[in-house]
Motif scaffolding. Structure first.
Motif, PDB file in Angstrom:
ATOM      1  N   ALA A  34      34.066  35.970  33.071  1.00 18.86           N
ATOM      2  CA  ALA A  34      34.885  36.918  33.668  1.00 18.86           C
ATOM      3  C   ALA A  34      34.830  36.799  35.052  1.00 18.86           C
ATOM      4  CB  ALA A  34      34.532  38.238  33.347  1.00 18.86           C
ATOM      5  N   ALA A  45      37.849  43.345  39.427  1.00 22.87           N
ATOM      6  CA  ALA A  45      38.823  43.458  38.595  1.00 22.87           C
ATOM      7  C   ALA A  45      38.891  45.006  39.130  1.00 22.87           C
ATOM      8  CB  ALA A  45      38.545  43.300  37.280  1.00 22.87           C
ATOM      9  N   LEU A  66      42.161  38.330  30.783  1.00 25.08           N
ATOM     10  CA  LEU A  66      42.679  38.520  32.174  1.00 25.08           C
ATOM     11  C   LEU A  66      44.050  39.230  32.271  1.00 25.08           C
ATOM     12  CD1 LEU A  66      40.031  37.071  32.603  1.00 25.08           C
ATOM     13  CD2 LEU A  66      40.943  36.273  34.449  1.00 25.08           C
ATOM     14  N   ASP A 101      35.245  46.867  27.576  1.00 26.15           N
ATOM     15  CA  ASP A 101      34.396  46.049  26.833  1.00 26.15           C
ATOM     16  C   ASP A 101      34.649  46.727  25.321  1.00 26.15           C
ATOM     17  OD1 ASP A 101      32.540  44.488  25.374  1.00 26.15           O
ATOM     18  OD2 ASP A 101      30.929  45.259  26.716  1.00 26.15           O
ATOM     19  N   GLU A 108      39.924  47.093  36.769  1.00 24.10           N
ATOM     20  CA  GLU A 108      39.517  47.820  35.568  1.00 24.10           C
ATOM     21  C   GLU A 108      38.811  47.065  34.689  1.00 24.10           C
ATOM     22  OE1 GLU A 108      41.071  51.043  32.291  1.00 24.10           O
ATOM     23  OE2 GLU A 108      42.475  49.995  33.481  1.00 24.10           O
ATOM     24  N   ARG A 109      37.612  47.290  33.947  1.00 25.29           N
ATOM     25  CA  ARG A 109      37.121  46.570  32.883  1.00 25.29           C
ATOM     26  C   ARG A 109      37.009  47.286  31.655  1.00 25.29           C
ATOM     27  NH1 ARG A 109      34.484  41.891  34.592  1.00 25.29           N
ATOM     28  NH2 ARG A 109      34.679  41.464  37.036  1.00 25.29           N
ATOM     29  N   HIS A 134      37.022  36.868  27.407  1.00 23.97           N
ATOM     30  CA  HIS A 134      37.459  37.711  28.368  1.00 23.97           C
ATOM     31  C   HIS A 134      38.979  37.489  28.582  1.00 23.97           C
ATOM     32  CE1 HIS A 134      33.557  38.499  29.495  1.00 23.97           C
ATOM     33  NE2 HIS A 134      33.289  37.310  29.505  1.00 23.97           N
ATOM     34  N   ARG A 166      42.779  38.256  41.546  1.00 18.91           N
ATOM     35  CA  ARG A 166      42.155  39.600  41.370  1.00 18.91           C
ATOM     36  C   ARG A 166      42.920  39.959  39.897  1.00 18.91           C
ATOM     37  NH1 ARG A 166      41.645  44.915  42.873  1.00 18.91           N
ATOM     38  NH2 ARG A 166      39.357  45.620  42.283  1.00 18.91           N
ATOM     39  N   LEU A 188      42.967  44.037  35.007  1.00 20.51           N
ATOM     40  CA  LEU A 188      42.118  44.474  34.071  1.00 20.51           C
ATOM     41  C   LEU A 188      41.470  43.326  33.520  1.00 20.51           C
ATOM     42  CD1 LEU A 188      41.598  46.608  31.686  1.00 20.51           C
ATOM     43  CD2 LEU A 188      43.458  45.810  30.566  1.00 20.51           C
ATOM     44  N   VAL A 189      40.390  43.407  32.998  1.00 21.82           N
ATOM     45  CA  VAL A 189      39.526  42.396  32.181  1.00 21.82           C
ATOM     46  C   VAL A 189      39.087  43.080  31.123  1.00 21.82           C
ATOM     47  CG1 VAL A 189      37.606  41.025  32.115  1.00 21.82           C
ATOM     48  CG2 VAL A 189      38.615  41.191  34.180  1.00 21.82           C
ATOM     49  N   VAL A 190      39.400  42.531  29.926  1.00 24.79           N
ATOM     50  CA  VAL A 190      39.086  43.091  28.540  1.00 24.79           C
ATOM     51  C   VAL A 190      38.267  42.215  27.926  1.00 24.79           C
ATOM     52  CG1 VAL A 190      39.721  43.656  26.321  1.00 24.79           C
ATOM     53  CG2 VAL A 190      41.246  44.278  28.175  1.00 24.79           C
ATOM     54  N   SER A 191      36.893  42.562  27.633  1.00 13.70           N
ATOM     55  CA  SER A 191      35.880  41.575  27.286  1.00 13.70           C
ATOM     56  C   SER A 191      35.580  41.953  25.820  1.00 13.70           C
ATOM     57  CB  SER A 191      34.823  41.715  28.141  1.00 13.70           C
ATOM     58  OG  SER A 191      34.908  41.495  29.470  1.00 13.70           O
TER      59      SER A 191
END
Length: 470
Positions: free
Chosen positions: A42, A46, A29, A51, A48-49, A27, A7, A10-13
């Motif tokens: 993704a 997570a 990770l 976008d 935090e996400r 995405h 897990r 953070l995921v930045v999309s």
């Protein structure tokens, strides 16, 4: 558990991630401050996400030429203010110059400077050590954990503490740097030529005469000397703030001949001409001088052709009182780390409006992230890729906005760009996976930037030609 299935923190999309392989949707990770994967899908969980939508997601930018004025000159600038300026401009890593009080000329001074900055920096950092004309041999045994590069002042000005004037000593500096695998970065103007002209003409009294008193010949003569010393010793040399067409031609010819010499372009030499200095006076008094429109056009052609290794701000603030002195006593320099990326981007879009934006943004990233990270051995910097630091910038490429004194973060409180309408705006900056600038709230993050050490002590096998336009 495998890091790709764990897990992420953070995921930045986004639909426009600027990766080493091109601009793509996907995405990013992030775990423990580092990028673990760039994926099409993704993971479901997570902490935090974020976008980015249609904003470009750039790697954190690297400004390899700043003067943040610590220690001894903090009435002009300090690391808190300068760091805020940097992250508002998308810069997450800086390389600071040695001309402070005292100057950073040996490992002990580097460590002392690092201790002063610890806990006060929004950005990660590395130092250029100063080449001491009294101790050139220090470069032959320089520990890369202290510095991998050394600044050489070939001409003096108000804040240059150690100018290498003696040609025998300059030769010794190049020889020692070659033995130690140290990258030299050079203020390449000829001090003797300027002294000769000053004795004949006297000091300038008007800004319209300033460029004539610090002419292009000073840079041309110095760059020719550098090329010869590189030929003789094999030293890696990086010419800072290159200002004239002839200098660009000399360095490019040397590169074509196989010499390990590269150059930097600054935002201010791309943005201003000598006509601006006549109009703005002290605000664009620089060393080297701002040149003619023809020179500016040649520098832009260099950028179009992928010729410079780096873009740098030469962020060098002075107070308004210092800039208000008579012409001969006014120190050269201006703030620029906050303005660098947007000023260059604005110029690119105005000069080349038909260029595909994805191509343009990759050019910006190449010279302001990827190549400086390679040139100066900054591990984990300059790219969006697994294993890299999670330094990310959300960049709105088409947003027009006017830059005013209210926007200036530098402690000096002024900018030569006041009143400019920029195209492109940094909306968010992350360092190590944490937000350090959020334009929507006007807030900054933690002042816990770290001192970077070299990945290893070997000479990097990075061919400059590989960074050019394909």
């Amino acid at each position: 558990m495998d890091r790709l299935t764990a897990r992420p923190d953070l995921v930045v999309s986004g639909r426009r991630l600027v990766t080493p392989h091109g601009v793509r949707a996907g995405h990013v990770l992030v775990s423990g401050g580092r990028i673990t994967a760039v994926t099409d899908c993704a993971p479901p969980g997570a902490a935090e996400r974020l976008d980015a939508g249609d904003h470009y997601v750039l790697p954190g930018l690297v400004d390899s030429h700043v003067h943040f004025r610590t220690p001894g000159l903090t009435h002009k600038e300090d690391w808190e203010h300068a760091g805020r300026a940097a992250v508002r401009g998308g810069v997450t890593t800086v390389m600071d110059m040695p001309n402070t009080l005292p100057p950073t000329l040996d490992p002990q001074a580097v460590h002392a400077k690092a201790r002063l900055i610890e806990g006060h920096s929004l950005v990660d950092l590395r130092f250029h050590i100063g080449a001491d004309p009294a101790r050139p041999h220090l470069l032959a045994g320089l520990d890369p954990s202290v510095a991998t590069s050394a600044k050489v002042f070939m001409a003096g000005h108000h804040t240059a503490p150690t100018v290498v004037r003696d040609p025998v000593v300059l030769d010794a500096v190049f020889a020692a740097a070659a033995r130690g695998g140290v990258q030299l970065v050079l203020h390449a103007e000829d001090d003797g030529l300027f002294a000769l002209l000053d004795a004949w003409w006297g000091e300038p009294s008007r800004y319209r005469d300033y460029e004539r008193h610090r002419p292009r010949s000073g840079g041309i003569v110095a760059v020719a000397k550098v090329v010869e010393l590189v030929r003789r010793h094999g030293t890696r040399a990086h010419i800072l703030h290159l200002s004239s067409a002839e200098e660009a031609d000399l360095v490019c010819a040397a590169q074509a001949a196989g010499y390990p010499v590269t150059f930097e372009l600054t935002g201010h030499h791309l943005s201003f001409t000598d006509e601006d200095t006549r109009r703005l006076g002290a605000r664009t008094r620089l060393s080297p001088s701002i040149r003619s429109r023809a020179d500016q056009d040649r520098l832009w052609r260099a950028l179009a052709n992928g010729e410079p290794a780096t873009l740098g701000s030469d962020h060098a603030p002075h107070t308004v009182a210092e800039k208000s002195r008579p012409v001969a006593a006014c120190p050269p320099g201006l703030p620029g780390v906050q303005e660098l990326a947007v000023a260059v981007w604005t110029g690119m879009r105005r000069r080349w409006p038909e260029e595909d934006p994805d191509t343009a943004v990759r050019r910006l990233v190449r010279h302001l992230a990827q190549t400086p990270a390679e040139l100066f051995r900054l591990p984990g910097k300059g790219r969006i890729a697994p294993g890299a630091d999670a330094d990310l910038v959300f960049f709105a490429p088409d947003t027009p906005w006017m830059f005013s004194a209210h926007d200036v973060e530098s402690k000096c409180g002024w900018s030569a760009y006041e009143g400019w309408t920029f195209t492109g705006r940094v909306e968010r900056t992350l360092r190590a996976g944490r937000t350090v600038w959020d334009a929507s709230t006007g807030t900054f993050g933690a002042y816990d930037g770290r001192l970077l050490t070299a990945a290893d002590s070997t000479r990097p096998a990075v061919a400059h030609a590989a960074a050019r336009e394909g």
